[in-house]
Structures are given as C-alpha cells and as structure tokens.
Design a protein around this motif. Structure first.
Motif, PDB file in Angstrom:
ATOM      1  N   GLU A   1     -37.979  62.058 -28.062  1.00 41.68           N
ATOM      2  CA  GLU A   1     -39.358  62.525 -27.339  1.00 41.68           C
ATOM      3  C   GLU A   1     -40.335  62.285 -28.341  1.00 41.68           C
ATOM      4  O   GLU A   1     -40.312  62.490 -29.290  1.00 41.68           O
ATOM      5  N   PHE A   2     -41.275  61.556 -27.673  1.00 42.09           N
ATOM      6  CA  PHE A   2     -42.391  61.007 -28.391  1.00 42.09           C
ATOM      7  C   PHE A   2     -43.624  62.271 -28.317  1.00 42.09           C
ATOM      8  O   PHE A   2     -43.873  63.047 -27.193  1.00 42.09           O
ATOM      9  N   LEU A   3     -44.302  62.369 -29.416  1.00 43.04           N
ATOM     10  CA  LEU A   3     -45.155  63.310 -29.751  1.00 43.04           C
ATOM     11  C   LEU A   3     -46.310  62.502 -30.043  1.00 43.04           C
ATOM     12  O   LEU A   3     -46.335  61.998 -31.150  1.00 43.04           O
ATOM     13  N   SER A   4     -47.417  62.654 -29.202  1.00 45.33           N
ATOM     14  CA  SER A   4     -48.656  61.790 -29.494  1.00 45.33           C
ATOM     15  C   SER A   4     -49.636  62.374 -30.331  1.00 45.33           C
ATOM     16  O   SER A   4     -49.852  63.592 -30.408  1.00 45.33           O
ATOM     17  N   PHE A   5     -50.333  61.524 -31.334  1.00 47.71           N
ATOM     18  CA  PHE A   5     -51.325  62.136 -32.119  1.00 47.71           C
ATOM     19  C   PHE A   5     -52.360  60.833 -32.280  1.00 47.71           C
ATOM     20  O   PHE A   5     -51.954  59.769 -32.059  1.00 47.71           O
ATOM     21  N   GLU A   6     -53.663  61.525 -32.339  1.00 48.72           N
ATOM     22  CA  GLU A   6     -54.631  60.385 -32.696  1.00 48.72           C
ATOM     23  C   GLU A   6     -55.385  60.109 -34.169  1.00 48.72           C
ATOM     24  O   GLU A   6     -56.188  59.166 -34.020  1.00 48.72           O
ATOM     25  N   ALA A   7     -54.610  60.690 -34.749  1.00 53.17           N
ATOM     26  CA  ALA A   7     -54.900  60.368 -36.102  1.00 53.17           C
ATOM     27  C   ALA A   7     -53.733  60.851 -37.334  1.00 53.17           C
ATOM     28  O   ALA A   7     -52.974  61.725 -36.844  1.00 53.17           O
ATOM     29  N   ALA A   8     -53.670  59.943 -38.114  1.00 54.13           N
ATOM     30  CA  ALA A   8     -52.611  60.199 -39.268  1.00 54.13           C
ATOM     31  C   ALA A   8     -52.728  61.886 -39.872  1.00 54.13           C
ATOM     32  O   ALA A   8     -51.662  62.328 -40.084  1.00 54.13           O
ATOM     33  N   GLY A   9     -54.028  62.112 -40.002  1.00 52.53           N
ATOM     34  CA  GLY A   9     -54.114  63.399 -40.677  1.00 52.53           C
ATOM     35  C   GLY A   9     -53.418  64.516 -39.681  1.00 52.53           C
ATOM     36  O   GLY A   9     -52.789  65.497 -40.255  1.00 52.53           O
ATOM     37  N   LYS A  10     -53.622  64.420 -38.534  1.00 54.51           N
ATOM     38  CA  LYS A  10     -52.782  65.320 -37.576  1.00 54.51           C
ATOM     39  C   LYS A  10     -51.115  65.135 -37.608  1.00 54.51           C
ATOM     40  O   LYS A  10     -50.670  66.280 -37.507  1.00 54.51           O
ATOM     41  N   VAL A  11     -50.794  64.225 -37.846  1.00 61.89           N
ATOM     42  CA  VAL A  11     -49.510  64.047 -37.919  1.00 61.89           C
ATOM     43  C   VAL A  11     -48.803  64.813 -39.023  1.00 61.89           C
ATOM     44  O   VAL A  11     -47.850  65.490 -38.920  1.00 61.89           O
TER      45      VAL A  11
END
Length: 269
Positions: A78-88
C-alpha cells in the motif's frame, strides 16, 4: 592475470553472499507488515527517487524497492504519498507507515531505524547566472539568504553547518517550493538536490547550478523505531535487503528505467 581472476572471484563471492539472504521469518513479516500489508511511504518531493505515473502510482527506485520487498514478504503493498521528506518523518511517529525512503539525518534517526544508503546524491546551490557566488564555499557569508525546503535533508544539514548566511525556509517543503521562493523573494541562492536544480536551470538560462556540493545526501530505507525483538528482526532484514538490491544491480536498473542518473551507494562497511 592471476590478480584479476582473484579480484573477480572475491567480487562474485561477495555478491553471492549478499544474495543468499534467507526467506523472511514470520517475525520479520509481522514487524515489517504488522497490518498484513506493507505500507510504503513514498516521497514525491524527490524526483530522483519517485515519480507519479498517469494513474498516480509511484514509479522509480522507491516504488520498485517497495514492490519487490512486499513480494518477498508475501503481502500486498500500500503506497502512502507524501510531497516532502519532512512529512514522511512526521508520520513515522504516528505509526502511519512501515517502510520509508528518506535521507539519513541525526534528527530523523531518533524515530527511524535506517539501513545503509542505497543512493547518494549531491546537495548543492543554484544562483543567478551573474551572481558573485561562484563556489559552494562562497555562500556561507553574512547577508547571504539561502532558500531551503522545510524539513528537507539539506535544511537539516545546513541548519547544523551554516555559520554566517541565513536560511529561509519554504513552509510547503518538497518539490520546487524553495525555487519558487528563491525567485519570488529575490534570495541569493537556492539549496537543493542537484538533479531538480539542473532540470530547472536548463529551461531558465538566467540561472546556474554550482559544480561543487555542500553535502553528499545519503538516501536510505528505514522503518519506524519500536520496542521489542521483532523490531530488531525487521530492521536487520531490511538492512540486508538493501545490500542485496545494490549488489545485484536492482537499484541501478531501477534508476535507469525511470530515466534518473544518480550514484548507487557503495556496500555498507
């Protein structure tokens, strides 16, 4: 000739040893996929590692490593999308994902168990073509303002190392946020990953990217830290998995398929 054959034999032996990792134990599967599926955090803010297909699914080395790992664990991904490493990183503390793809940084290591790096990329600067700043060392001076993406690896690194210049953070983080701020606010330099900066400069001849680098960004896989022996088992399996993927050519092939040029990290010491 004998030395060459010996070197080849040693390399082959090392490759076979890395590739000989046994099938994951039930303990490893429980640790890396506790919900019965592998939840993979994908950072689309780093285009070297992940790109979106037309249907929104991840392409590139991050997606390929996730799919292959899920296959070995015998679970769906299951892929969880993030737009920045900080959010990960922020999502790690919430237990939102099982494996992630971010750069190794001391601050992040408090919450994430990292493998050795699988890809190494440059952190460098883009400036206006007529800027008096020529080399990386020229940038850390009083009065110089540097655009960075909030919570990025280079933000964390420069926060520790810059002595005189001022960091100006794009609150959105990821992608081209720092470039847009650099241009709009007429800052002196934009810090970032070399490849996206060079892509931008190609279509904006008024900009140039420095040849040197202020940082070698070590991109790694990681799993959120949690107590117990199962956590150690999962982290150990993931570390060996990354070494196998590097040695077998999987990482290099994934980069090539996605049209990216980056250095595959050397074997872990």
């Amino acid at each position: 000739m004998l030395k060459s054959l010996t070197a080849v034999s040693m390399l082959l032996a090392l490759t076979l040893a890395v590739a000989a990792q046994p099938a994951p134990s039930a303990e490893v599967v429980k640790d890396l996929a506790p919900t019965g599926k592998l939840r993979a955090a994908i950072n689309f803010g780093n285009a070297v590692l992940a790109q979106k297909a037309a249907d929104g699914t991840p392409q590139g080395v991050s997606g390929d490593l996730s799919r292959e790992l899920a296959k070995r664990l015998g679970v769906p991904v299951e892929f969880l999308s993030f737009e920045a490493a900080g959010k990960v990183f922020e999502a790690a503390a919430q237990g939102a994902w099982d494996i992630g793809f971010v750069a190794i940084e001391p601050v992040r290591a408090q919450a994430i168990e990292f493998t050795a790096p699988y890809v190494i990329i440059d952190g460098t600067y883009m400036v206006h073509k007529d800027s008096p700043l020529k080399e990386v060392a020229d940038v850390d001076k009083p009065g110089i303002r540097i655009a960075v993406s909030l919570g990025s690896a280079y933000d964390l690194y420069l926060t520790r190392t810059i002595k005189n210049a001022t960091l100006v953070r794009a609150a959105v983080g990821g992608g081209r946020a720092m470039i847009e701020m650099f241009v709009a606010d007429k800052l002196d330099a934009a810090a970032g990953v070399r490849q996206p900066l060079e892509d931008y400069a190609k279509s904006h001849p008024e900009m140039r990217v420095m040849t040197g680098a202020f940082q070698q960004i070590q991109q790694a896989m990681g799993t959120p830290k949690k107590g117990g022996e199962s956590s150690k088992a999962g982290a150990a399996y993931l570390a060996k998995y990354v070494e196998e993927m590097k040695a077998s050519g999987f990482v290099a092939d994934a980069l090539k398929r996605s049209g990216q040029v980056a250095q595959v990290a050397p074997p872990a010491k």
